[in-house]
Write a protein that holds these residues in place. Sequence first.
Motif, PDB file in Angstrom:
ATOM      1  N   ASN A 177       0.854  -1.192   0.000  1.00  0.00           N
ATOM      2  CA  ASN A 177       0.000   0.000   0.000  1.00  0.00           C
ATOM      3  C   ASN A 177       0.890   1.243   0.000  1.00  0.00           C
ATOM      4  O   ASN A 177       2.115   1.138  -0.098  1.00  0.00           O
ATOM      5  CB  ASN A 177      -0.963  -0.010   1.201  1.00  0.00           C
ATOM      6  N   MET A 178       0.293   2.402   0.091  1.00  0.00           N
ATOM      7  CA  MET A 178       1.066   3.644   0.077  1.00  0.00           C
ATOM      8  C   MET A 178       2.090   3.717   1.197  1.00  0.00           C
ATOM      9  O   MET A 178       3.075   4.451   1.102  1.00  0.00           O
ATOM     10  CB  MET A 178       0.128   4.844   0.157  1.00  0.00           C
ATOM     11  N   LEU A 204      -5.318  -0.811   2.847  1.00  0.00           N
ATOM     12  CA  LEU A 204      -5.623   0.486   3.465  1.00  0.00           C
ATOM     13  C   LEU A 204      -4.906   0.654   4.799  1.00  0.00           C
ATOM     14  O   LEU A 204      -5.287   1.501   5.605  1.00  0.00           O
ATOM     15  CB  LEU A 204      -7.137   0.639   3.642  1.00  0.00           C
ATOM     16  N   LEU A 209      -5.381   4.462   5.930  1.00  0.00           N
ATOM     17  CA  LEU A 209      -5.373   5.190   4.668  1.00  0.00           C
ATOM     18  C   LEU A 209      -6.766   5.602   4.194  1.00  0.00           C
ATOM     19  O   LEU A 209      -6.899   6.184   3.126  1.00  0.00           O
ATOM     20  CB  LEU A 209      -4.678   4.354   3.585  1.00  0.00           C
ATOM     21  N   VAL A 252      -0.896  10.750   6.464  1.00  0.00           N
ATOM     22  CA  VAL A 252      -2.217  10.882   5.847  1.00  0.00           C
ATOM     23  C   VAL A 252      -2.558  12.354   5.630  1.00  0.00           C
ATOM     24  O   VAL A 252      -3.105  12.742   4.583  1.00  0.00           O
ATOM     25  CB  VAL A 252      -3.288  10.186   6.704  1.00  0.00           C
ATOM     26  N   LEU A 255      -0.894  13.349   2.600  1.00  0.00           N
ATOM     27  CA  LEU A 255      -1.534  12.801   1.406  1.00  0.00           C
ATOM     28  C   LEU A 255      -2.735  13.632   0.980  1.00  0.00           C
ATOM     29  O   LEU A 255      -3.062  13.711  -0.212  1.00  0.00           O
ATOM     30  CB  LEU A 255      -1.971  11.357   1.656  1.00  0.00           C
ATOM     31  N   LEU A 265     -10.162   8.935   1.530  1.00  0.00           N
ATOM     32  CA  LEU A 265      -8.973   8.619   0.749  1.00  0.00           C
ATOM     33  C   LEU A 265      -8.919   7.164   0.294  1.00  0.00           C
ATOM     34  O   LEU A 265      -8.071   6.810  -0.533  1.00  0.00           O
ATOM     35  CB  LEU A 265      -7.715   8.924   1.558  1.00  0.00           C
ATOM     36  N   ASP A 268      -8.796   6.389  -3.459  1.00  0.00           N
ATOM     37  CA  ASP A 268      -7.527   6.843  -4.041  1.00  0.00           C
ATOM     38  C   ASP A 268      -6.391   5.894  -3.679  1.00  0.00           C
ATOM     39  O   ASP A 268      -5.538   5.569  -4.516  1.00  0.00           O
ATOM     40  CB  ASP A 268      -7.189   8.253  -3.554  1.00  0.00           C
ATOM     41  N   ALA A 269      -6.376   5.438  -2.429  1.00  0.00           N
ATOM     42  CA  ALA A 269      -5.326   4.517  -1.982  1.00  0.00           C
ATOM     43  C   ALA A 269      -5.417   3.187  -2.721  1.00  0.00           C
ATOM     44  O   ALA A 269      -4.390   2.596  -3.088  1.00  0.00           O
ATOM     45  CB  ALA A 269      -5.433   4.302  -0.474  1.00  0.00           C
ATOM     46  N   TRP A 272      -4.386   3.649  -6.429  1.00  0.00           N
ATOM     47  CA  TRP A 272      -2.921   3.744  -6.535  1.00  0.00           C
ATOM     48  C   TRP A 272      -2.322   2.343  -6.668  1.00  0.00           C
ATOM     49  O   TRP A 272      -1.441   2.117  -7.501  1.00  0.00           O
ATOM     50  CB  TRP A 272      -2.373   4.465  -5.308  1.00  0.00           C
ATOM     51  N   VAL A 312       3.026  10.765  -3.616  1.00  0.00           N
ATOM     52  CA  VAL A 312       2.937   9.580  -2.756  1.00  0.00           C
ATOM     53  C   VAL A 312       4.334   9.037  -2.479  1.00  0.00           C
ATOM     54  O   VAL A 312       4.665   8.681  -1.340  1.00  0.00           O
ATOM     55  CB  VAL A 312       2.046   8.501  -3.405  1.00  0.00           C
TER      56      VAL A 312
END
Length: 328
Positions: A177-178, A204, A209, A252, A255, A265, A268-269, A272, A312
């Motif tokens: 993940n991010m 997440l 996230l 976060v 972000l 979010l 979007d997460a 990505w 990111v």
Amino acid sequence: MQYRTLGKTGFDISEISLGTWQVGGKWGEPFDHDNADRILNAAVDAGINFIDTADVYGDGESAKAVGRLVRSRSERIVVATKCGRRLQPHTSEAYQPKVLRQFVDDSLRNMGLETLDLIQLHCPPTEVYYRPEIFELFDRLKDEGKIQHLGVSVEKVEEGLKAIEYPNVTTVQIIFNMFRQRPAELFFNEAKRRQVGVIVRVPLASGLLTGKFDRNTTFSKEDHRNFNRDGAGFDKGETFSGVDYETGLAAVDALRTAFPDDTNLAPDALRWILTFDAVSCIIPGASKPEHLLSNLQAAQRPAPSPEQMAAVKSIYDERIRNPVHYLW
């Protein structure tokens, strides 16, 4: 819904799928089968055709709910389950072919199925990946028709790289993940080269996230986001992806500057993650149907812009990389 091929299994599966760790309700609460049925059926109605469970989720109740869903629907649903975490103590020595065979038989009975589409070793100790006899067992189970494919769920990139040396390992489930970006380096390239499906879990970061948590958010005593932040119950990388909670909140907030138009979010997460073509699917969880619908919004999101992708990466490099990147 878009579909991707799950490595050399040949299954075409929904790129947004469903993990069922908390499908019967919030972590730490009694399992609610009515709630699970609502979530599972809503998932299939939305085009999800890949569902991941484990024999330990809800002490087996999650798997029962998934089996009931499969038997009640006409759609082809690919079912993945996991085994090994019931072992106490959870050590390499406890992993024995006879015991794992029994776990497979138990899952078939519990789910009411004749064969398992995908059985995954459930984050075994690192030493298990160096024991060929464990992996050979699943060739025999396939010959017997009890399973179709073998996969592994791993904690560390190194475990994933070792696992895919075995020809019968068709999938690897891994945290990505991010806030956990290391798999996108060597591991994704090797998985693609060997046609191994990549199932992304904890997409997440245990909800971090979504952007819905703050310093005043509380979690129940039985919720791993309360008791496992330092690894008291299991690998701490499973909780908030191993990121310190305060550090994660600050990241976060950063972000939000890259995705200023979205209060939630989560889509979007998830979107990505889907920009990486090595990924076969993501399996976000849902403890209520609304969470499922939120996750599905990722399918409608445009891909992040080059500027958002760079943002990111910059946030990860500046805030997350040092304490997390080299551990998993």
